[in-house]
Scaffold this active site. Structure first.
Site, PDB file in Angstrom:
ATOM      1  CB  THR A 258      41.947  81.699  51.123  1.00  0.00           C
ATOM      2  OG1 THR A 258      42.154  82.783  52.315  1.00  0.00           O
ATOM      3  CG2 THR A 258      40.565  80.513  52.033  1.00  0.00           C
TER       4      THR A 258
ATOM      5  CB  THR B 290      40.988  81.421  57.978  1.00  0.00           C
ATOM      6  OG1 THR B 290      42.368  82.155  56.902  1.00  0.00           O
ATOM      7  CG2 THR B 290      40.204  81.910  58.410  1.00  0.00           C
TER       8      THR B 290
HETATM    9  C1  SIN Z   1      46.244  81.817  55.506  1.00  0.00           C
HETATM   10  O1  SIN Z   1      45.658  82.026  53.996  1.00  0.00           O
HETATM   11  O2  SIN Z   1      46.019  80.865  55.758  1.00  0.00           O
HETATM   12  C2  SIN Z   1      45.179  82.532  55.879  1.00  0.00           C
HETATM   13  C3  SIN Z   1      44.065  83.440  55.801  1.00  0.00           C
HETATM   14  C4  SIN Z   1      42.688  82.589  54.682  1.00  0.00           C
HETATM   15  O3  SIN Z   1      42.856  81.385  55.289  1.00  0.00           O
HETATM   16  O4  SIN Z   1      41.533  82.932  54.635  1.00  0.00           O
END
Ligand code: SIN
Length: 342
Positions: free
Chosen positions: A87, A8
């Site tokens: 995340t 993200t």
């Molecule tokens: C991911 O994990 O690539 C998508 C969600 C995020 O980064 O919060």
């Protein structure tokens, strides 16, 4: 050195006011760095190792990341590495890297809960903090793996995503943050260095060491020093099974039946157990069958805090404080380690 893997933090939305309607992994890592005014003038290199939503993390991306880390950490002019990541599986990558890294230089994972186009974008601040932690750790000759999110520095083996949408989305289970950067500015406070040294980061060593001799599952603490070579092997299949009401072991028996014709047979199961690693009697019976067929079983807990406590008569090792997803990584490495010794 900043290695980009997507997430993200590199996400964009068509309509920035629609907070959750975005696509992860759209911007390059060099675009992320360019968007942080505080990083102008800092000697940084960027390499795009992957561009994935980390829910789709895979061994092959980890292998590419391991190769990049190996190459760049060896270079004298590289003080340390920041990894931009999603995340969702950050806790798995952080744990994996900590298990493999020799601990000589700092490696800091960072991420964001809001995409780069959001008015609340948290990526630029997190990236700036992560670079500062690498600079500070390197200046003090400290190395190891940590995660930096929302002004806090977390041990790579304790960090976990604990909220699905809040900006302050990570915690350390029972472990407090190593450092709160908002309360203890990383540029100035000696306590920060002490805190970093306490967990995860430690005094710089002359060079890579042999993997610790201790046997798994006791080796899931910081800086396993197992070496990047582990990522070159094909990983054994290790699955996670959750214990729950009505867990009669059907899923385990289905896996065992399928494993007989599979090119990559089942080698390990991590149970996300109830409480301190207990499980439904029906699931226990099926797991005994799995063990008889050569599958290694480890126990973790589906409960957020407290972990697995050892008890008289435990049939299978309990992983004291890792999440089930981290325990899966640990068991994968343990099985790989065992096959390398054969
Ligand atoms: C991911 O994990 O690539 C998508 C969600 C995020 O980064 O919060």
């Amino acid at each position: 050195m900043i290695l980009g893997t997507g997430g993200t933090i590199a996400g964009t939305a068509q309509d920035p006011s629609r907070q959750w309607d975005y696509r992860a992994a759209q911007l390059s890592v060099s675009q992320l760095v360019e968007a942080v005014p505080a990083l102008r003038g800092v000697p940084l290199e960027t390499v795009q190792v992957a561009q994935v939503d980390s829910k789709d993390m895979s061994w092959s991306v980890w292998r590419a990341l391991g190769r990049a880390l190996h190459e760049h950490l060896e270079r004298d002019e590289v003080a340390g590495v920041v990894i931009t990541h999603g995340t969702d599986t950050l806790e798995e990558t952080a744990y994996l890297l900590q298990a493999l890294h020799d601990g000589a230089k700092p490696v800091v994972l960072t991420a964001a809960m809001f995409p780069a186009t959001s008015p609340q974008a948290d990526g630029p601040t997190n990236l700036r903090d992560a670079v500062r932690v690498v600079q500070e750790a390197s200046r003090r000759c400290l190395g190891g793996v940590v995660a930096v999110m929302h002004g806090r520095v977390w041990s790579a083996s304790a960090v976990r995503k604990s909220h699905s949408n809040a900006p302050d989305a990570f915690d350390g289970g029972d472990a407090p943050p190593l450092v709160n950067l908002r309360r203890e500015p990383v540029e100035s406070d000696e306590d920060v260095v002490k805190a970093l040294a306490k967990l995860g980061f430690r005094a710089q060593r002359a060079g890579p060491a042999e993997p610790a001799e201790e046997s798994w599952p006791s080796a899931w603490h910081p800086c396993g020093r197992w070496g990047w070579g582990y990522l070159e092997a094909d990983p054994p299949r290790v699955e996670i099974v959750c214990s729950h009401a009505d867990a009669d072991g059907w899923i385990v028996r289905a896996m065992l039946a399928h494993a007989q014709t599979s090119a990559r047979p089942l080698r390990g199961i991590v149970v996300a157990g109830t409480g301190h690693g207990t499980m439904h009697a029906g699931l226990t019976e099926a797991l005994r069958e799995a063990v008889r067929q050569g599958v290694t079983v480890w126990r973790s807990s589906r409960v957020a805090r407290g972990g697995v406590l050892p008890r008289e008569g435990d049939e299978w090792p309990g992983v004291p404080y890792l999440t089930a997803a981290q325990a899966r990584v640990a068991l994968t490495l343990s099985l790989l380690g065992a096959s390398r010794k054969e």
